[in-house]
Design a protein around this motif. Structure first.
Motif, PDB file in Angstrom:
ATOM      1  N   TYR A 141      24.898 -36.773  31.700  1.00 13.35           N
ATOM      2  CA  TYR A 141      24.817 -37.070  30.267  1.00 13.35           C
ATOM      3  C   TYR A 141      25.879 -36.313  29.484  1.00 13.35           C
ATOM      4  CZ  TYR A 141      20.631 -39.917  30.651  1.00 13.35           C
ATOM      5  OH  TYR A 141      19.756 -40.934  30.941  1.00 13.35           O
ATOM      6  N   PRO A 192      23.160 -40.286  21.535  1.00 10.84           N
ATOM      7  CA  PRO A 192      21.776 -40.347  22.002  1.00 10.84           C
ATOM      8  C   PRO A 192      21.057 -41.636  21.619  1.00 10.84           C
ATOM      9  CG  PRO A 192      22.254 -38.159  21.129  1.00 10.84           C
ATOM     10  CD  PRO A 192      23.440 -39.025  20.801  1.00 10.84           C
ATOM     11  N   ARG A 204      18.262 -41.391  24.675  1.00 16.09           N
ATOM     12  CA  ARG A 204      17.257 -40.352  24.472  1.00 16.09           C
ATOM     13  C   ARG A 204      16.006 -40.648  25.292  1.00 16.09           C
ATOM     14  NH1 ARG A 204      17.448 -40.199  19.561  1.00 16.09           N
ATOM     15  NH2 ARG A 204      18.435 -38.159  19.224  1.00 16.09           N
ATOM     16  N   PHE A 246      16.713 -40.268  29.050  1.00 15.81           N
ATOM     17  CA  PHE A 246      16.785 -38.864  29.491  1.00 15.81           C
ATOM     18  C   PHE A 246      15.410 -38.220  29.459  1.00 15.81           C
ATOM     19  CE2 PHE A 246      17.578 -34.310  28.987  1.00 15.81           C
ATOM     20  CZ  PHE A 246      18.529 -34.098  29.981  1.00 15.81           C
ATOM     21  N   GLN A 306      24.548 -32.627  20.900  1.00 16.09           N
ATOM     22  CA  GLN A 306      23.889 -33.857  21.319  1.00 16.09           C
ATOM     23  C   GLN A 306      23.111 -33.651  22.622  1.00 16.09           C
ATOM     24  OE1 GLN A 306      27.238 -36.536  21.450  1.00 16.09           O
ATOM     25  NE2 GLN A 306      26.885 -37.277  19.366  1.00 16.09           N
ATOM     26  N   ASP A 363      19.973 -31.980  21.837  1.00 16.86           N
ATOM     27  CA  ASP A 363      19.074 -32.992  21.292  1.00 16.86           C
ATOM     28  C   ASP A 363      18.280 -33.657  22.413  1.00 16.86           C
ATOM     29  OD1 ASP A 363      17.865 -35.190  20.166  1.00 16.86           O
ATOM     30  OD2 ASP A 363      19.637 -35.930  19.134  1.00 16.86           O
ATOM     31  N   LEU A 364      18.985 -34.112  23.447  1.00 18.22           N
ATOM     32  CA  LEU A 364      18.320 -34.778  24.566  1.00 18.22           C
ATOM     33  C   LEU A 364      17.394 -33.823  25.308  1.00 18.22           C
ATOM     34  CD1 LEU A 364      21.286 -36.878  26.041  1.00 18.22           C
ATOM     35  CD2 LEU A 364      19.537 -37.588  24.409  1.00 18.22           C
ATOM     36  N   THR A 388      14.111 -33.387  23.574  1.00 19.71           N
ATOM     37  CA  THR A 388      13.229 -34.535  23.738  1.00 19.71           C
ATOM     38  C   THR A 388      12.503 -34.471  25.064  1.00 19.71           C
ATOM     39  OG1 THR A 388      14.767 -35.854  22.418  1.00 19.71           O
ATOM     40  CG2 THR A 388      13.134 -37.042  23.715  1.00 19.71           C
ATOM     41  N   LYS A 445      15.098 -29.202  31.048  1.00 18.89           N
ATOM     42  CA  LYS A 445      15.075 -30.366  31.933  1.00 18.89           C
ATOM     43  C   LYS A 445      14.375 -30.013  33.232  1.00 18.89           C
ATOM     44  CE  LYS A 445      16.296 -34.590  33.132  1.00 18.89           C
ATOM     45  NZ  LYS A 445      15.124 -34.720  34.036  1.00 18.89           N
ATOM     46  N   PRO A 469      11.527 -39.936  21.381  1.00 19.29           N
ATOM     47  CA  PRO A 469      11.952 -41.191  22.009  1.00 19.29           C
ATOM     48  C   PRO A 469      11.009 -42.319  21.681  1.00 19.29           C
ATOM     49  CG  PRO A 469      10.761 -39.866  23.591  1.00 19.29           C
ATOM     50  CD  PRO A 469      10.861 -39.043  22.333  1.00 19.29           C
TER      51      PRO A 469
END
Length: 701
Positions: A338, A348, A378, A381, A480, A483-484, A487, A506, A575
């Motif tokens: 990403y 995103p 988004r 991910f 960015q 940001d992901l 989420t 993650k 999302p």
């Protein structure tokens, strides 16, 4: 004749320059090092360990005889250099093609210990021989053997037989038995390999060789050899050591490249935070599943290593899984996919179709085995859609993804096969943690470091300087990506990592649940957690969003407790499928029984009748809902609950079975209230549950 004369002159000159016996007794071996935590606490003292100096007449005869038998059986006959031993060594060299048997005498070994090093060069061997001949001229055989037994290295930091006896058997060397003396004498050849605390079987086997040599050389009788039983020896208990040693084992070898001081005692100041280290150790021990290992690395915003755990128990195994082990990262590797896509111009909010895809014969599948159609990056991910990652990797180029990983500090080889986007290349925990820390640092490279300063004799000889000049990606790309990552924690696969303040992170899970990862950052601290088996066997139920995310949260709650809450520079945006504009959905703990997610923080399976995790039936109807619309509560039927009387409301623990008519009635949308095909109609919502963060269990094609 000239050569012999030159040799004699060299020997006599060396003899005249040798220190006295008393001076040799007091000369130190090795370098003392005191390691300090960030608050100045001494966490470990390393260096040589010396026992009591034993004069020749106090050294047990069995110890003297065992050493001569195994190290130099002609010690009493040769002048310091053994021509027969040298000839035998050369013969073995010619037979085997390499140097396999040494010809050094006891005198040569103590000369090397005191004056020289272990370099296998002809010049060093020649100087060793000259000094050995000189020592034989100046000192008696008993004095040389006394020096040897009190100064030679026996492993585990122990110099001399008294230190070795106390370390391995818990008593002084003046009371050694035959079996104990055989074990200690056998250590000199390879202290690490034959250490009884490291490999008891090897130590016993080596002791048997020593006893056999003693019998053959007439030092003991056959009956004495038969009665000796090294296997029956009881070792002194090892001192308790905690996970701090994983950190010091990694940090201290770096001194070789930082400073030149080799003899003066050193005080080494490190980045380790003892409170955070205790929390990290407790989290790994408590949360790693039975039969698995765990590793954790925690970095401050400048790269300072605040905590490091390389396994559950340092005494049981000092293998540092945080910095040495290489394991597949699973979907945690999508960070680089990403990043490459965002740097290439994606946003995103860009939409990508989640659909079956085949790339060079490889067909990745989502964990749900279903596809959701058009989704934003988004959403893809947050729910770790494998097909979308594969599409992005193909679009930007798999070589570009590999280059991005190397740019962010991945030091292990990265393949460029299409499946690499799902994390098939092995990585180290510390490298992955550093990569996430660089994202948290707005795209500026974060390099882990452990040593802040080194002092010798009261003077500072090294001070660490942080390099903040290496920009890896533009700040907007890092924003960015953050940001992901937010989420994924707020509503995606990493919900178990929520700690009541902004978190970005993650999960990662590899095929058949062999590895589980969670990496993320909050309030200036970036932490990476890995769990799995050393033999890479599957672990039932292990996912990045379960035990690793829980350990991460347990540790981070302590690590950031005294730090101010820091908001990220990017706004939290949820999302699709999860439009809950309340603060609890952003930063709260997951409530799996109400929101319809499993223990991994993922949505429940699609709406097909079947057994729920607790044995009851459960139904899920994934749908987008407008803000303010009622939330249909999904809860499994409890088979043992009593039926409600006719006309009465069901008991609290019993929930009505959900169907489309019930949904229409609750939401006020009767049949026909929205045209067929209208995305507002729940009947047209995608039926596939967002997948868990796990790769396809099939072998990669």
């Amino acid at each position: 004749m000239l050569a012999i004369g030159a040799l004699a002159i060299a020997v006599f000159v060396a003899k005249s320059q040798l220190p006295s016996f008393d001076e040799l007794k007091s000369s130190p071996n090795g370098q003392m090092i005191r390691v300090h935590a960030a608050d100045g606490t001494v966490i470990v003292s390393l260096g040589p360990s010396y026992g009591e100096w034993l004069p020749y007449d106090r050294i047990p005869r069995v110890m003297r005889d065992a050493t001569i038998a195994v190290e130099d059986r002609r010690f009493r006959q040769h002048p310091g250099v053994d021509p027969i031993g040298i000839a035998r060594s050369v013969e073995v060299r010619l037979e085997k093609g390499r140097w396999k048997q040494g010809g050094s005498t006891i005198t040569q070994q103590i000369t090397r210990t005191i004056f020289l090093n272990n370099q296998k060069k002809f010049g060093r061997k020649f100087r060793e021989a000259i000094l050995a001949l000189a020592m034989e001229l100046k000192f008696s055989k008993d004095q040389i053997l006394e020096l040897y037994l009190n100064k030679v290295y026996y492993g585990g930091g122990a110099y001399g037989i008294d230190a070795a006896s106390r370390k391995f058997f818990g008593h002084g060397a003046d009371h050694l038995s035959l079996s104990e003396a055989a074990v200690i004498a056998g250590l000199v050849k390879a202290p690490s390999n034959y250490s009884p605390t490291a490999d008891a079987e090897a130590a016993v086997g080596r002791a048997g060789v020593v006893i056999g040599q003693m019998e053959r050389n007439g030092f003991i009788t056959a009956d004495q050899a038969a009665q000796a039983d090294p296997q029956a020896l009881k070792l002194a208990p090892e001192p308790k050591q905690n996970s701090v040693r994983y950190f010091t084992d990694w940090a201290l070898p770096q001194l070789d490249t930082l400073i030149d001081e080799q003899t003066a005692p050193l005080d080494v100041w490190t980045t380790l935070d003892l409170n955070m280290q205790r929390a990290a150790d407790a989290a790994i021990r408590a949360d790693a599943p039975e039969g698995t290992q765990g590793a954790l690395v925690s970095l401050d915003r400048d790269g300072a290593v605040r905590a490091m755990v390389g396994g559950k128990d340092y005494v049981a195994t000092n293998y540092n899984r945080a910095v040495t082990a290489v394991r597949q990262p699973g979907s945690a590797f999508k960070l680089f996919v990403y990043l490459a896509a965002l740097e290439a111009g994606h946003k995103p909010e860009d939409r990508v179709v989640d659909e079956p895809v085949t790339i060079d014969g490889w067909s990745p599948r989502n964990d749900s085995r279903r596809n959701s159609g058009s989704v934003t990056l988004r959403t893809a991910f947050a729910y770790s859609l494998n097909t979308v990652a594969a599409k992005l990797g193909q679009e930007v180029g798999f070589q570009t993804v590999a280059d991005m990983a190397r740019r962010f500090g991945i030091t292990t080889p990265v393949n460029t096969h299409p499946s690499m986007v799902l994390g098939t290349s092995e990585v180290r925990v510390i490298d992955m943690t550093s990569a996430f820390a660089s994202v948290a640092n707005k795209g500026v490279k974060v390099t882990p470091y452990a040593i802040t300063k080194v002092m010798a004799n009261g003077e500072t000889i090294y001070t660490h300087e942080v390099d903040r000049s290496h920009v890896l990606v533009a700040p907007y790309v890092a924003a960015q990506m953050t940001d992901l990552l937010q989420t994924a924690v707020n509503t995606g696969t990493g919900r178990a990592a929520q700690i009541g303040r902004p978190v970005a992170g993650k999960t990662g899970t590899t095929s058949s649940s062999k590895d589980g990862w969670f990496l993320g950052f909050s309030s200036g601290i970036t932490t990476g957690v890995w769990m799995g088996r050393d033999n890479s066997r599957p672990v039932a139920g292990l996912h990045g969003g379960t035990a690793p995310a829980k350990a991460w949260a347990d540790y981070m709650k302590v690590a950031v407790a005294n730090r101010p809450i820091e908001q990220f520079e990017t706004q939290v945006t949820l999302p699709e499928w999860q439009l809950e504009p309340d603060e609890e959905s952003y930063f709260g703990q997951p409530d799996d029984g109400v929101t319809g997610v499993d223990a991994d923080g993922n949505p429940l399976p699609p709406p097909t009748a079947g057994a729920a995790p607790d044995g009851s039936e459960a139904v899920e109807i994934p749908m987008r809902r407008e803000p303010g619309a009622p939330v249909p509560i999904q809860q499994p039927q409890q088979p043992d609950a009593p039926d409600a009387p006719d006309g009465a409301a069901p008991p609290p623990q019993q929930q009505q079975r959900l169907d489309q008519a019930w949904i229409d009635r609750v939401t006020g949308r009767g049949a026909g209230s929205a045209p067929r095909g209208d995305p507002r109609d729940p009947r047209n919502a995608p039926r596939a549950a967002p997948p868990r963060d796990r790769q396809d269990d099939r072998p990669y094609q």
